[in-house]
Design a protein around this motif. Structure first.
Motif, PDB file in Angstrom:
ATOM      1  N   LEU A 206     -13.493  25.022  -2.256  1.00 33.02           N
ATOM      2  CA  LEU A 206     -13.651  23.571  -2.249  1.00 33.02           C
ATOM      3  C   LEU A 206     -14.843  23.163  -1.398  1.00 33.02           C
ATOM      4  N   LYS A 207     -14.990  23.781  -0.234  1.00 33.47           N
ATOM      5  CA  LYS A 207     -16.118  23.448   0.626  1.00 33.47           C
ATOM      6  C   LYS A 207     -17.438  23.852  -0.025  1.00 33.47           C
ATOM      7  N   ARG A 208     -17.453  25.011  -0.691  1.00 35.13           N
ATOM      8  CA  ARG A 208     -18.690  25.442  -1.358  1.00 35.13           C
ATOM      9  C   ARG A 208     -19.071  24.497  -2.493  1.00 35.13           C
ATOM     10  N   GLU A 209     -18.092  24.097  -3.280  1.00 33.00           N
ATOM     11  CA  GLU A 209     -18.388  23.287  -4.464  1.00 33.00           C
ATOM     12  C   GLU A 209     -18.527  21.800  -4.146  1.00 33.00           C
ATOM     13  N   ARG A 210     -17.954  21.381  -3.035  1.00 37.10           N
ATOM     14  CA  ARG A 210     -18.067  19.966  -2.632  1.00 37.10           C
ATOM     15  C   ARG A 210     -18.538  19.918  -1.176  1.00 37.10           C
ATOM     16  N   PRO A 211     -19.758  20.369  -0.919  1.00 40.45           N
ATOM     17  CA  PRO A 211     -20.236  20.488   0.469  1.00 40.45           C
ATOM     18  C   PRO A 211     -20.290  19.157   1.212  1.00 40.45           C
ATOM     19  N   GLN A 212     -20.328  18.052   0.485  1.00 40.46           N
ATOM     20  CA  GLN A 212     -20.379  16.746   1.147  1.00 40.46           C
ATOM     21  C   GLN A 212     -19.047  16.360   1.773  1.00 40.46           C
ATOM     22  N   LEU A 213     -17.965  17.024   1.378  1.00 39.22           N
ATOM     23  CA  LEU A 213     -16.655  16.733   1.929  1.00 39.22           C
ATOM     24  C   LEU A 213     -16.417  17.541   3.201  1.00 39.22           C
ATOM     25  N   GLN A 214     -15.631  16.998   4.085  1.00 43.54           N
ATOM     26  CA  GLN A 214     -15.188  17.736   5.261  1.00 43.54           C
ATOM     27  C   GLN A 214     -13.857  18.396   4.898  1.00 43.54           C
ATOM     28  N   VAL A 215     -13.812  19.722   4.980  1.00 45.95           N
ATOM     29  CA  VAL A 215     -12.626  20.492   4.585  1.00 45.95           C
ATOM     30  C   VAL A 215     -12.079  21.219   5.801  1.00 45.95           C
ATOM     31  N   VAL A 216     -10.828  20.941   6.122  1.00 44.52           N
ATOM     32  CA  VAL A 216     -10.145  21.567   7.258  1.00 44.52           C
ATOM     33  C   VAL A 216      -9.033  22.453   6.707  1.00 44.52           C
ATOM     34  N   VAL A 217      -8.993  23.701   7.138  1.00 43.13           N
ATOM     35  CA  VAL A 217      -8.020  24.675   6.634  1.00 43.13           C
ATOM     36  C   VAL A 217      -6.772  24.659   7.501  1.00 43.13           C
ATOM     37  N   ASN A 218      -5.614  24.672   6.843  1.00 42.61           N
ATOM     38  CA  ASN A 218      -4.329  24.667   7.530  1.00 42.61           C
ATOM     39  C   ASN A 218      -3.397  25.648   6.830  1.00 42.61           C
ATOM     40  N   GLY A 219      -2.447  26.185   7.597  1.00 39.38           N
ATOM     41  CA  GLY A 219      -1.421  27.041   7.017  1.00 39.38           C
ATOM     42  C   GLY A 219      -1.471  28.460   7.542  1.00 39.38           C
TER      43      GLY A 219
END
Length: 339
Positions: A206-219
């Motif tokens: 998701l971060k690679r394909e939507r670099p403009q988004l801030q992606v935080v990993v959880n779990g």
């Protein structure tokens, strides 16, 4: 010794403590802030109706030291979520987060939480209404979403991406991705945190394909190397139960990212004393505060004695900070407690 990836700018990376029902109240967050000055802290999930009609002094309790701190809302009615978001922003929260990941039966019955993964248009409408509400408030703040990868046996990447794209188009720029599915039937909330397989690669993609988004990993993040590893692929790492049951891990992660020395456990706990004594003076029982510190000496010599002294003494009349000192004394002189 943990070696950081020198190619990464860790100052731009986020570490966070997940919203956890019955755990991440204001007392917990004050303690976590002492451990991790740079972490983003999250409230327990509060339903929008409760924010609007309930005891806000209790539900939205917050100490100024907690900032930056986010309010997590539950709900599925855009107008109510917008009203609750505005209240939260004006109350002082630095972020409003919409829960699209909780799988409990109670949450499903109210048509919110993880079941919203199946209704991206409704989530988008809710986010849009919340953004509009906070933008006209006295204190505009970002609106974010915490979600799963999907529900039940839905393992369709395009559907997950479609959910994110629909919600992002409504103005959401940050997604906290609990990197596993939620099973709405057949698993308890505890099993939903452990049984569905983790797929961190989806968050990374998701971060690679939507670099403009801030992606935080959880779990499932349970160690310092794991947390740092996620920061090589995403904008942040959110710890849940590991940060609660082993809070010194949170301190170690914060120190690693900020390049500061790790502080002794005893010193970190004693920094909580002014807050604890102020709360005691206000009539708050000591147990409401000390229940959040029981894991500070997790896996350390003297850790069991520390927990035992606190757990047995905190219910006695007149329990005050001297009990905490007695618990610390149970660890004194024990090898390996300097860090």
């Amino acid at each position: 010794m943990i070696l950081l990836d020198k190619a990464l700018n860790y100052n731009e990376k986020m570490i966070a403590v997940a919203p956890m029902m019955d755990w991440t109240d204001s007392h917990c967050r004050v303690f976590h802030r002492l451990l991790a000055p740079s972490a983003r802290l999250y409230s327990e999930m509060v339903h929008a109706n409760a924010v609007i009609h309930g005891d806000r002094a209790k539900l939205l309790a917050m100490d100024p030291v907690e900032h930056p701190v986010a309010l997590q809302l539950g709900g599925s009615e855009p107008a109510l979520l917008a009203q609750a978001a505005r209240i939260g922003a004006e109350h002082g929260f630095d972020e409003i987060n919409l829960n699209c990941g909780c799988p409990s039966d109670r949450v499903q019955a109210g048509r919110f939480g993880a079941c919203l993964m199946r209704e991206p248009a409704l989530v988008a409408a809710s986010v849009s209404a919340m953004i509009d509400a906070v933008e006209v408030s006295s204190r505009p703040v970002p609106v974010t979403v915490k979600c799963r990868l999907g529900v039940d046996d839905d393992h369709d990447w395009d559907r997950f991406l479609g959910f994110v794209d629909t919600v992002a188009a409504a103005g959401c720029g940050m997604f906290v991705v609990h990197a596993r599915n939620a099973w709405l039937k057949g698993l308890s909330p505890k099993e939903n945190r452990e049984v569905p397989p983790l797929r961190y690669d989806w968050a990374y993609r998701l971060k690679r394909e939507r670099p403009q988004l801030q992606v935080v990993v959880n779990g499932g993040i349970a160690s310092l190397p794991e947390a740092l590893g996620h920061l090589a692929h995403a904008d942040g790492a959110m710890l849940g139960r590991a940060a609660y049951h082993e809070p010194y891990l949170l301190h170690r992660l914060d120190a690693a990212l900020r390049g500061t020395p790790e502080q002794p456990r005893q010193a970190l706990l004693r920094a909580l004393r002014p807050y604890a004594e102020a709360q005691l003076a206000a009539g708050v029982p000591l147990r409401h505060i000390t229940r959040h510190v029981l894991g500070l000496f997790h896996a350390q010599p003297g850790g069991r004695a520390f927990r035992q002294v606190l757990s047995e003494g905190v219910h006695r009349p007149g329990a005050d900070w001297s009990l905490v000192e007695r618990a610390l004394a149970a660890t004194a002189g024990t090898p390996g407690l300097a860090a």
